[in-house]
Design a protein around this motif. Structure first.
Motif, PDB file in Angstrom:
ATOM      1  N   ARG A 154       0.765  -1.406  -0.057  1.00 13.98           N
ATOM      2  CA  ARG A 154      -0.059  -0.103  -0.454  1.00 13.98           C
ATOM      3  C   ARG A 154       0.859   1.221  -0.211  1.00 13.98           C
ATOM      4  O   ARG A 154       0.522   2.440  -0.340  1.00 13.98           O
ATOM      5  N   VAL A 158       0.643   3.810  -2.865  1.00 17.69           N
ATOM      6  CA  VAL A 158       0.199   5.164  -2.156  1.00 17.69           C
ATOM      7  C   VAL A 158       1.778   6.488  -2.681  1.00 17.69           C
ATOM      8  O   VAL A 158       1.378   7.652  -3.761  1.00 17.69           O
ATOM      9  N   LEU A 161       1.221   6.724  -6.802  1.00 20.19           N
ATOM     10  CA  LEU A 161       0.183   7.930  -7.350  1.00 20.19           C
ATOM     11  C   LEU A 161       0.246   9.288  -7.072  1.00 20.19           C
ATOM     12  O   LEU A 161       0.669  10.399  -7.871  1.00 20.19           O
ATOM     13  N   ALA A 172     -11.370   5.322 -11.740  1.00 19.42           N
ATOM     14  CA  ALA A 172     -11.012   3.782 -11.172  1.00 19.42           C
ATOM     15  C   ALA A 172     -10.567   2.317 -11.316  1.00 19.42           C
ATOM     16  O   ALA A 172      -9.805   1.976 -11.403  1.00 19.42           O
ATOM     17  N   LEU A 175      -7.441   3.236 -12.967  1.00 18.06           N
ATOM     18  CA  LEU A 175      -6.432   3.510 -12.630  1.00 18.06           C
ATOM     19  C   LEU A 175      -5.884   1.961 -11.984  1.00 18.06           C
ATOM     20  O   LEU A 175      -4.943   1.800 -11.575  1.00 18.06           O
ATOM     21  N   LEU A 400      -7.749  -2.597  11.426  1.00 23.54           N
ATOM     22  CA  LEU A 400      -7.784  -1.664  10.222  1.00 23.54           C
ATOM     23  C   LEU A 400      -7.303  -1.253   9.449  1.00 23.54           C
ATOM     24  O   LEU A 400      -7.375  -1.726   7.623  1.00 23.54           O
ATOM     25  N   ASP A 401      -6.310  -0.996   9.440  1.00 24.92           N
ATOM     26  CA  ASP A 401      -5.031  -1.190   8.816  1.00 24.92           C
ATOM     27  C   ASP A 401      -4.683  -2.398   7.749  1.00 24.92           C
ATOM     28  O   ASP A 401      -4.925  -1.824   6.714  1.00 24.92           O
ATOM     29  N   GLN A 403      -6.929  -4.473   7.504  1.00 23.38           N
ATOM     30  CA  GLN A 403      -7.912  -5.186   7.325  1.00 23.38           C
ATOM     31  C   GLN A 403      -8.085  -4.507   5.637  1.00 23.38           C
ATOM     32  O   GLN A 403      -8.010  -4.735   3.821  1.00 23.38           O
ATOM     33  N   ARG A 404      -8.080  -3.758   5.747  1.00 18.18           N
ATOM     34  CA  ARG A 404      -7.906  -2.413   4.426  1.00 18.18           C
ATOM     35  C   ARG A 404      -6.686  -2.637   3.441  1.00 18.18           C
ATOM     36  O   ARG A 404      -6.321  -3.267   2.551  1.00 18.18           O
ATOM     37  N   ASP A 423     -14.899   1.170  -7.496  1.00 17.00           N
ATOM     38  CA  ASP A 423     -14.235   2.316  -7.047  1.00 17.00           C
ATOM     39  C   ASP A 423     -13.982   2.720  -5.390  1.00 17.00           C
ATOM     40  O   ASP A 423     -13.568   3.148  -4.703  1.00 17.00           O
ATOM     41  N   GLU A 424     -14.716   1.551  -5.337  1.00 17.99           N
ATOM     42  CA  GLU A 424     -14.456   0.962  -3.426  1.00 17.99           C
ATOM     43  C   GLU A 424     -13.252   0.457  -3.084  1.00 17.99           C
ATOM     44  O   GLU A 424     -12.777   0.730  -2.168  1.00 17.99           O
ATOM     45  N   ALA A 426     -10.686   2.059  -5.146  1.00 13.78           N
ATOM     46  CA  ALA A 426      -9.265   3.285  -5.001  1.00 13.78           C
ATOM     47  C   ALA A 426      -9.761   3.772  -4.247  1.00 13.78           C
ATOM     48  O   ALA A 426      -8.711   4.206  -3.390  1.00 13.78           O
ATOM     49  N   ALA A 427     -11.256   3.763  -3.737  1.00 10.42           N
ATOM     50  CA  ALA A 427     -11.011   4.673  -2.643  1.00 10.42           C
ATOM     51  C   ALA A 427     -10.202   4.600  -1.460  1.00 10.42           C
ATOM     52  O   ALA A 427      -9.789   5.243  -0.265  1.00 10.42           O
ATOM     53  N   LEU A 428      -9.621   3.421  -0.743  1.00 15.56           N
ATOM     54  CA  LEU A 428      -8.641   2.674  -0.263  1.00 15.56           C
ATOM     55  C   LEU A 428      -7.379   3.601  -0.198  1.00 15.56           C
ATOM     56  O   LEU A 428      -6.335   2.811   1.135  1.00 15.56           O
ATOM     57  N   LEU A 429      -7.144   3.715  -1.476  1.00 13.42           N
ATOM     58  CA  LEU A 429      -5.839   4.092  -1.468  1.00 13.42           C
ATOM     59  C   LEU A 429      -5.470   5.326  -0.749  1.00 13.42           C
ATOM     60  O   LEU A 429      -6.191   6.187  -0.617  1.00 13.42           O
TER      61      LEU A 429
END
Lengths: 429, 495
Positions: A154, A158, A161, A172, A175, A400-401, A403-404, A423-424, A426-429
């Motif tokens: 991750r 990031v 990006l 998304a 991407l 949660l980190d 999990q993401r 979409d969902e 891409a929102a986690l990036l």
């Protein structure tokens, strides 16, 4: 899938060796509450399957509470506990532990009664193992290696990006395609590793399946029999059991404080005595078995009921079920952890801890109890132990980190996604 | 249910006194306890009793635990105060870690309130325009000079309802259940802006339906008969009754740093304003929330002519594409309820409790808001700089910021929780390493979710707000003030 498991070695200290052990343990830390992962005694950081470990002197401050029941104080020998959570099977992990930290462990346990320098350490550790009555892991199969690799993935995405705004501005689905190419290239260049999931050990799977099936009738019968008895025995006890939860001693509180909040995760260790009598012992045995069942077969994907912040936790009977030890590793501060307990799973805490001396008054086992917020917090602090050494194999990462990061990784390895899924993702990036 | 005796409550617990535009905070040390007590006994402290017309000036008095000790409050009484109050805001390294008071923010660097700085009392003076000097002469008379040393006079400015960055401040406040009608026995399925009286004042049931611990005294202990009886413990007198804890922090704001960074990061003044709005969670000009208006009525939120300032929750914006999850107002008040997904009926609730509620990453991960509300009463200091000017890096370089004050009955569950778990946490609501973009430098980044794209991430975010001082104080009720003013006679009559 590689399952997780725990070990817990408990051994009584030789009389007069307490301060020597505490000094030894203090030497494993940079400062109180901050363990040196490569300390010379037990270099936890070299054990690549180790999620968490701690060493704690079971210095029970509440042994006098039993006098509320007109019974004499029990003088249990002061013990030291060494426990941890790891990936894979018990035998091979302990072997690795002994190979990596044998001499350091000998130095520590030389202060325990019954330890002779010539003994076989592995056998000694195994013979002092205390199995938990209930064991919980946040996410079955998520290994230390996976946590680290996915965090690195991750971070790389990031950063990529950030350095390539034209990629970051893509929709998304495109991407994801572009990032997959990037990840493949990074993997090819050995800058990223994503180890595939290992096959689930056959023996473990068999045992787990058998447990899932055959524990049900056993638990059902036990719960039923206990439930009938509880109808007659529970309420009278609940109404008369004394609540012992004075304000925590400021000095003890300060000592505990000093160990906390050095990173986003914290440890919690506690000990207490069961209320006297066979009914409470029976209650706790049955209920912990039931909770263990749910932790083994239901709560294996990131949540214990509604609580998402606990990484590993265990309840362990000690001293012939006269005492109970609890240990957990969680995200955030103790205050928020206790609030989660009170507001989200008060019922779960109540059914267990109400069988311990002094717990805030419950009603029908489930109700009230922890909902008496301040009394509950005092009770918790009072039973807490100062954990001398605590190691976290993935410092800085919350549940949660993790999990993401796993979801992010899946998006890099799975095939087509719908636009909404993309979409969902891409929102986690 | 007994009615609240407003004449026993200090006014600021009920009123913001915004019509009293001038305000000074006097930080005091007790010089001579007898003189200080004599002054206290005669001090014209403003109460919460409604007055028409509203008072033309106001006086409020609060104490640190050092101050109560200096005035002769006995140790057995002191032991009844909360551990946080007794330890103090700068009392130990662990608290500083939790509050984010590290590095530049560390107590050692504070102008006031650092370890070793003995603050005893806080006097707040408020008047309408140009009346302050006269009011100060009136208040600081009698035995004042003998009683107190003024360590610091913290001045304030009236920035017309805006904080120094330029945003409207203090839009969202909890509504206090003064009539004591609130029923907290059941799980609360909807966000409510009303909180139990016991979340603000000691001596009343809180959101758990329980009384927060505070010093309860046996009546014969000299002087205690002046106090109200404790509601829930027969035979005891309640020193906490109608009092509250006052959290005070001086937060310096780097306004030029803020706007010039945003201008640089975005490329245009208009975009800088838009980014600032995302960081705050409200619009610059009107303070309108970025989250969509809620169709359902929210208890404790009145429809206002000026717009739907508080008529919203984040239910309709779960991913933060409207109001970023990391935004200041979303952290300070997440506006959620006890259970995710509004489970109706016993079975649905039990199922929810067992973990059968809504699933998904970042679902049901924020603690229930109602246990973590604070009442803010701070004021700004220093002069404002218009964003356009600040963006060019100009503007008079003088200290400016906020004297943050909040009132709460339980410092650790309310102020400290909000500060630790929500404002300064890099992990609020499952975020990866970013704290409040205005208040914290944790992670040095701020991300803004977008529809159908990855979030926009601002990196290299510097610290715009620096803690310059702070303390935990006790704002007693009027009877408790009288008790404190008599504390010495108490001690001597006991011995």
């Amino acid at each position: 899938m590689t399952p997780q498991a725990g070990f817990m070695v408990v051994a009584p200290l030789t009389r007069g060796r307490e301060s020597a052990v505490r000094e030894l343990l203090a030497g494993m830390n940079f400062e109180p509450g901050r363990c040196n992962p490569l300390n010379s005694l037990v270099p936890f950081g070299r054990l690549e399957r180790l999620h968490f470990a701690r060493i704690v002197v079971l210095d029970d401050q509440t042994l006098d509470d039993i006098s509320a029941y007109g019974r004499p104080r029990e003088d249990y020998p002061l013990s030291v506990a060494f426990l941890g959570d790891f990936d894979g099977d018990y035998d091979s992990f302990l072997k690795e532990l002994v190979a990596m930290a044998g001499s350091g462990l000998r130095q520590i346990f030389a202060n325990c009664s019954g330890f002779s320098p010539g003994c076989d350490l592995l056998d000694w550790l195994k013979s002092h193992e205390q199995r938990p009555a209930t064991y919980y892991a946040n996410w079955r199969g998520r290994t230390v290696r996976q946590c680290r690799e996915e965090a690195a993935l991750r971070r790389a995405l990031v950063d990529h990006l950030q350095q390539n705004p034209e990629v970051a501005s893509l929709a998304a689905p495109e991407l994801r395609v572009r990032l997959r190419e990037f990840v493949r290239a990074e993997q090819a260049a050995d800058r990223l590793t994503l180890t595939p999931e290992a096959p689930t050990p056959f023996g473990w799977r068999l045992r787990n399946t058998l447990h899932a099936i055959f524990a049900v009738p056993v638990l059902a019968v036990e719960l039923l029999a206990w439930g009938v008895a509880a109808l007659f025995l529970l309420r009278a006890r609940e109404k008369s059991d004394p609540v012992i939860a004075p304000r925590p001693d400021p000095e003890l509180a300060a000592r505990l404080f000093a160990l906390e909040d050095h990173e986003i995760k914290n440890q919690f260790s506690a000990i207490g005595s069961l209320k006297p009598g066979i009914f409470r012992r029976w209650t706790l045995t049955v209920l912990l078995a039931a909770i263990d069942y749910t932790a083994r077969h239901v709560y294996v994907r990131g949540r214990l009921a509604r609580v998402h912040t606990i990484h590993f936790a265990r309840w362990v009977f000690l001293d012939g079920k006269k005492r109970l030890f609890f240990a957990s590793n969680y995200d955030g501060s103790l205050e928020s952890y206790m609030d989660d307990f009170i507001n989200k799973v008060a019922f779960g805490l109540n059914v267990v801890f109400t069988n311990g001396i002094g717990y805030p008054r419950t009603r029908w086992l489930f109700l009230d109890g922890a909902k008496d917020e301040q009394t509950f917090k005092y009770y918790i602090r009072r039973h807490e132990l100062a954990t001398e050494v605590w190691y976290d194999g993935h410092a800085g990462l919350t549940a949660l980190d993790m999990q993401r990061n796993t979801v992010v990784r899946k998006g890099m390895e799975t095939g087509p996604m719908t636009n909404q899924e993309a979409d969902e993702w891409a929102a986690l990036l | 249910m007994k009615e609240v005796d407003f004449s026993d409550v200090q006014g600021m617990a009920r009123f913001g006194f915004s019509h009293l535009a001038e305000c000074h905070y006097l930080l005091l040390r007790v010089r001579n306890p007898d003189a200080a007590r004599e002054w206290l006994a005669a001090a014209p402290v403003t109460t919460a009793a409604a007055r028409k017309p509203p008072p033309a000036n106001a006086l409020q008095v609060a104490f640190t635990c050092a101050g109560l000790r200096a005035l002769g409050v006995g140790e057995e009484v002191m032991a009844g105060f909360s551990a946080e109050f007794l330890a103090g805001m700068a009392g130990d390294a662990s608290r500083s870690r939790r509050l984010g008071d590290l590095g530049e923010n560390a107590p050692e660097n504070w102008y006031w309130g650092a370890p070793g700085y003995r603050l005893d009392a806080l006097v707040i003076l408020m008047t309408s325009h140009e009346e302050l000097a006269a009011w100060k002469r009136t208040v600081c008379s009698g035995r004042w000079e003998d009683g107190f040393e003024v360590l610091e006079t913290l001045t304030t400015s009236d920035l017309d309802g805006r904080e120094p960055f330029g945003f409207i401040d203090g839009i969202s406040q909890p509504v206090i259940d003064w009539d004591r009608r609130r029923n907290v026995a059941k799980d609360q399925l909807d966000y409510s802006n009303v909180v139990s009286l016991g979340e603000l004042l000691l001596g009343y049931p809180n959101e758990y339906g329980k009384y927060t611990d505070r010093p309860l005294i046996d009546p014969p202990a000299g002087g205690a008969s002046v106090l109200h009886a404790a509601e829930e413990v027969p035979g005891k007198r309640d020193l906490g009754k109608n009092g509250t804890y006052l959290v005070f922090r001086t937060l310096e704001q780097d306004v030029t740093g803020f706007w010039s960074f945003l201008r640089h990061a975005t490329g245009s003044p208009e975009a800088a304003i838009r980014l600032a709005e995302k960081m705050v969670g409200r619009t610059y000009d009107k303070g309108a929330p970025l989250a969509p208006e809620s169709a359902n009525a929210i208890e404790g939120v009145e429809a206002k002519a000026g717009g739907p300032e508080n008529q919203f929750t984040y239910d309709a914006d779960p991913r933060g594409t409207g109001c970023p999850i990391a935004a200041h107002i979303r952290r300070a008040n997440p506006r959620n309820a006890d259970l995710a997904g509004r489970p109706e009926g016993l079975l649905a609730r039990v199922w929810n409790l067992l973990g059968g509620g809504p699933k998904g990453f970042q679902v049901d991960v924020i603690a229930s808001t109602r246990f973590h509300r604070i009442l803010r009463r701070g004021r700004e200091y220093g002069q404002t700089v218009a964003p356009a000017l600040a963006m060019t890096g100009q503007g008079v370089p003088e200290p400016r910021g906020l004297h943050f004050i909040c009132l709460n009955a339980n410092i650790s569950r309310q102020f400290e929780f909000v500060q630790n778990a929500w404002i300064m946490s890099g992990k609020f609501s499952g975020l990866p390493d970013e704290s409040d973009p205005l208040l914290g430098p944790v992670g040095n980044q701020f991300s803004m979710p977008r529809q159908s794209q990855c979030p926009v991430r601002i990196t290299g975010l510097p610290r715009f707000v620096t803690v310059r001082g702070g303390a935990y104080l006790f704002l007693p009720g009027l009877r408790a003030l009288r008790y404190i003013a008599r504390a010495a006679s108490t001690v001597s009559s006991q011995s």
